[in-house]
Scaffold this motif. Structure first.
Motif, PDB file in Angstrom:
ATOM      1  N   VAL A  30      40.670  40.441  45.528  1.00 57.82           N
ATOM      2  CA  VAL A  30      41.722  40.493  44.508  1.00 57.82           C
ATOM      3  C   VAL A  30      43.039  40.968  45.137  1.00 57.82           C
ATOM      4  O   VAL A  30      44.110  40.414  44.863  1.00 57.82           O
ATOM      5  CB  VAL A  30      41.309  41.438  43.356  1.00 57.82           C
ATOM      6  CG1 VAL A  30      42.471  41.623  42.381  1.00 57.82           C
ATOM      7  CG2 VAL A  30      40.097  40.891  42.631  1.00 57.82           C
ATOM      8  N   CYS A  33      44.645  38.206  47.170  1.00 56.91           N
ATOM      9  CA  CYS A  33      45.271  37.203  46.295  1.00 56.91           C
ATOM     10  C   CYS A  33      46.647  37.677  45.836  1.00 56.91           C
ATOM     11  O   CYS A  33      47.602  36.897  45.770  1.00 56.91           O
ATOM     12  CB  CYS A  33      44.380  36.925  45.083  1.00 56.91           C
ATOM     13  SG  CYS A  33      42.963  35.863  45.423  1.00 56.91           S
ATOM     14  N   ILE A  34      46.745  38.966  45.516  1.00 61.70           N
ATOM     15  CA  ILE A  34      48.027  39.528  45.101  1.00 61.70           C
ATOM     16  C   ILE A  34      48.993  39.569  46.287  1.00 61.70           C
ATOM     17  O   ILE A  34      50.189  39.288  46.151  1.00 61.70           O
ATOM     18  CB  ILE A  34      47.825  40.934  44.516  1.00 61.70           C
ATOM     19  CG1 ILE A  34      46.977  40.853  43.246  1.00 61.70           C
ATOM     20  CG2 ILE A  34      49.175  41.593  44.208  1.00 61.70           C
ATOM     21  CD1 ILE A  34      46.590  42.200  42.672  1.00 61.70           C
ATOM     22  N   TRP A 210      38.851  31.381  37.621  1.00 60.00           N
ATOM     23  CA  TRP A 210      39.743  31.829  38.681  1.00 60.00           C
ATOM     24  C   TRP A 210      40.019  30.723  39.697  1.00 60.00           C
ATOM     25  O   TRP A 210      41.090  30.691  40.309  1.00 60.00           O
ATOM     26  CB  TRP A 210      39.171  33.064  39.365  1.00 60.00           C
ATOM     27  CG  TRP A 210      39.276  34.278  38.489  1.00 60.00           C
ATOM     28  CD1 TRP A 210      38.259  34.949  37.891  1.00 60.00           C
ATOM     29  CD2 TRP A 210      40.481  34.932  38.076  1.00 60.00           C
ATOM     30  NE1 TRP A 210      38.746  35.985  37.141  1.00 60.00           N
ATOM     31  CE2 TRP A 210      40.103  36.007  37.233  1.00 60.00           C
ATOM     32  CE3 TRP A 210      41.829  34.722  38.333  1.00 60.00           C
ATOM     33  CZ2 TRP A 210      41.035  36.860  36.655  1.00 60.00           C
ATOM     34  CZ3 TRP A 210      42.752  35.573  37.757  1.00 60.00           C
ATOM     35  CH2 TRP A 210      42.366  36.624  36.935  1.00 60.00           C
ATOM     36  N   ILE A 213      42.780  28.808  38.090  1.00 59.68           N
ATOM     37  CA  ILE A 213      44.039  29.555  38.205  1.00 59.68           C
ATOM     38  C   ILE A 213      44.619  29.394  39.612  1.00 59.68           C
ATOM     39  O   ILE A 213      45.832  29.176  39.791  1.00 59.68           O
ATOM     40  CB  ILE A 213      43.831  31.040  37.887  1.00 59.68           C
ATOM     41  CG1 ILE A 213      43.432  31.215  36.415  1.00 59.68           C
ATOM     42  CG2 ILE A 213      45.100  31.834  38.191  1.00 59.68           C
ATOM     43  CD1 ILE A 213      44.446  30.697  35.431  1.00 59.68           C
ATOM     44  N   ALA A 214      43.754  29.502  40.638  1.00 62.73           N
ATOM     45  CA  ALA A 214      44.212  29.338  42.024  1.00 62.73           C
ATOM     46  C   ALA A 214      44.766  27.929  42.244  1.00 62.73           C
ATOM     47  O   ALA A 214      45.792  27.744  42.914  1.00 62.73           O
ATOM     48  CB  ALA A 214      43.060  29.607  42.990  1.00 62.73           C
ATOM     49  N   TYR A 217      48.163  27.698  40.540  1.00 60.72           N
ATOM     50  CA  TYR A 217      49.161  28.453  41.305  1.00 60.72           C
ATOM     51  C   TYR A 217      49.648  27.667  42.517  1.00 60.72           C
ATOM     52  O   TYR A 217      50.857  27.520  42.736  1.00 60.72           O
ATOM     53  CB  TYR A 217      48.556  29.788  41.751  1.00 60.72           C
ATOM     54  CG  TYR A 217      49.368  30.504  42.811  1.00 60.72           C
ATOM     55  CD1 TYR A 217      50.599  31.081  42.504  1.00 60.72           C
ATOM     56  CD2 TYR A 217      48.909  30.592  44.124  1.00 60.72           C
ATOM     57  CE1 TYR A 217      51.349  31.727  43.477  1.00 60.72           C
ATOM     58  CE2 TYR A 217      49.650  31.242  45.093  1.00 60.72           C
ATOM     59  CZ  TYR A 217      50.861  31.811  44.768  1.00 60.72           C
ATOM     60  OH  TYR A 217      51.601  32.448  45.735  1.00 60.72           O
ATOM     61  N   TRP A 231      54.258  33.674  41.593  1.00 61.15           N
ATOM     62  CA  TRP A 231      53.236  34.725  41.669  1.00 61.15           C
ATOM     63  C   TRP A 231      52.931  35.342  40.310  1.00 61.15           C
ATOM     64  O   TRP A 231      51.865  35.946  40.102  1.00 61.15           O
ATOM     65  CB  TRP A 231      53.684  35.830  42.636  1.00 61.15           C
ATOM     66  CG  TRP A 231      54.952  36.523  42.229  1.00 61.15           C
ATOM     67  CD1 TRP A 231      56.220  36.162  42.562  1.00 61.15           C
ATOM     68  CD2 TRP A 231      55.057  37.674  41.393  1.00 61.15           C
ATOM     69  NE1 TRP A 231      57.121  37.026  42.002  1.00 61.15           N
ATOM     70  CE2 TRP A 231      56.446  37.969  41.276  1.00 61.15           C
ATOM     71  CE3 TRP A 231      54.137  38.500  40.739  1.00 61.15           C
ATOM     72  CZ2 TRP A 231      56.911  39.030  40.528  1.00 61.15           C
ATOM     73  CZ3 TRP A 231      54.608  39.567  39.990  1.00 61.15           C
ATOM     74  CH2 TRP A 231      55.984  39.818  39.891  1.00 61.15           C
ATOM     75  N   TRP A 234      49.449  35.059  38.442  1.00 62.57           N
ATOM     76  CA  TRP A 234      48.269  35.918  38.624  1.00 62.57           C
ATOM     77  C   TRP A 234      48.167  37.024  37.578  1.00 62.57           C
ATOM     78  O   TRP A 234      47.102  37.164  36.939  1.00 62.57           O
ATOM     79  CB  TRP A 234      48.253  36.498  40.041  1.00 62.57           C
ATOM     80  CG  TRP A 234      48.009  35.450  41.084  1.00 62.57           C
ATOM     81  CD1 TRP A 234      48.914  34.938  41.973  1.00 62.57           C
ATOM     82  CD2 TRP A 234      46.789  34.763  41.348  1.00 62.57           C
ATOM     83  NE1 TRP A 234      48.328  33.992  42.764  1.00 62.57           N
ATOM     84  CE2 TRP A 234      47.022  33.856  42.407  1.00 62.57           C
ATOM     85  CE3 TRP A 234      45.514  34.828  40.787  1.00 62.57           C
ATOM     86  CZ2 TRP A 234      46.028  33.027  42.915  1.00 62.57           C
ATOM     87  CZ3 TRP A 234      44.522  34.002  41.289  1.00 62.57           C
ATOM     88  CH2 TRP A 234      44.784  33.109  42.338  1.00 62.57           C
TER      89      TRP A 234
END
Length: 275
Positions: A30, A33-34, A210, A213-214, A217, A231, A234
């Motif tokens: 996590v 990813c951030i 997820w 979502i990826a 993004y 960003w 997220w």
């Protein structure tokens, strides 16, 4: 599980140990990813401010590569973490029947971990609060920089904000997974018998959610070249996931209670017929 089928101490300890290992992998995933857009934001900011002499296209290319590398490592961490989550994962969805002696032992371990849990939560929350400082400090340069250069400078400051958020989230995710492990076995807080009934439905779609979502993004960022702002997907995805989890849990809890009511009514009818 029947009420007489008590869990063994070895299986419970195996579950708790596996969850602790998983917490490090998942929290790291996590956090990465951030962190993934940080290099890109810094390179874009430094290039536009003239600190770096490379072209904006070159800086963006290097930044995108760094982003993809971090996301790939994060995915590997998620896979490793998921492997350890599979150890006795049924405990998360089924009743955990403990002997009185084992229950006292696990309860003591849970209380011993409580202090560390609150320390990690304080650290995590503190980093998330402090993350606002870099962006707020940008207001100090409004008179010294033109609007365009201020925007470029704020882009660089946002990378510091993202870094601080990532550190805070790491501590929060890690300690919550470990803390939840004890709650799962003891069946308290969010893991009571009725709440466990809704967990299995939610977890089935977590990985898919997820991954989508990826994909959104990366697709949006590459097509729009708007890496400075993309960003935000997220944190929005995290909020949406929390809302979705709450809705599904409530729905499953209502179904669980309705089933219990039907069974009680049926038992009452059978008792009346017997009399």
């Amino acid at each position: 599980m029947s009420e007489r089928n008590y869990l063994s101490q070895s299986s419970v300890q195996e579950f708790l140990t596996a969850r602790k290992r998983s917490s490090t992998f998942i929290a790291t995933g996590v956090m990465l990813c951030i962190f993934s857009p940080i290099t890109l934001l810094l390179l874009i900011s430094l290039t536009k401010l003239g600190t770096l002499t490379s072209s904006i296209n070159f800086a963006t290319g290097i930044g995108v590569i760094a982003t993809l590398v971090l996301v790939a490592i994060a995915v590997a961490c998620f896979i490793a973490g998921n492997y350890w989550l599979k150890v006795n994962e049924n405990y998360e969805y089924e009743d955990c029947n403990l002997s009185e002696e084992l229950h006292k032992k696990i309860l003591k371990e849970s209380r011993d971990y409580e202090n560390k849990h609150y320390i990690f939560k304080i650290i995590g929350i503190a980093f998330c609060i402090l993350s606002a400082i870099p962006l707020m400090s940008g207001a100090l340069f409004t008179d010294a920089l033109s609007n365009s250069r201020l925007d470029d400078f704020m882009t660089g400051l946002s990378s510091i904000t993202i870094f601080l958020v990532g550190i805070g989230v790491f501590f929060l995710v890690k300690t919550n997974i470990v803390h939840d492990s004890f709650n799962i076995i003891l069946q308290i807080d969010d893991y009571t018998t009725e709440k466990k009934a809704g967990k299995k439905v939610i977890e089935k779609y977590t990985s898919i959610y997820w991954m989508i979502i990826a994909f959104i993004y990366l697709t949006y960022s590459i097509l729009s070249n708007n890496w400075q702002q993309s960003w935000i997907i997220w944190p929005l995805a995290g909020i949406a996931y929390g809302i979705l989890e709450a809705i599904l849990s409530l729905k499953k809890k209502n179904q669980f209670q309705n089933n219990i009511s039907k069974k009680e009514a049926l038992c009452s009818e059978n008792d009346s017929a017997t009399l």
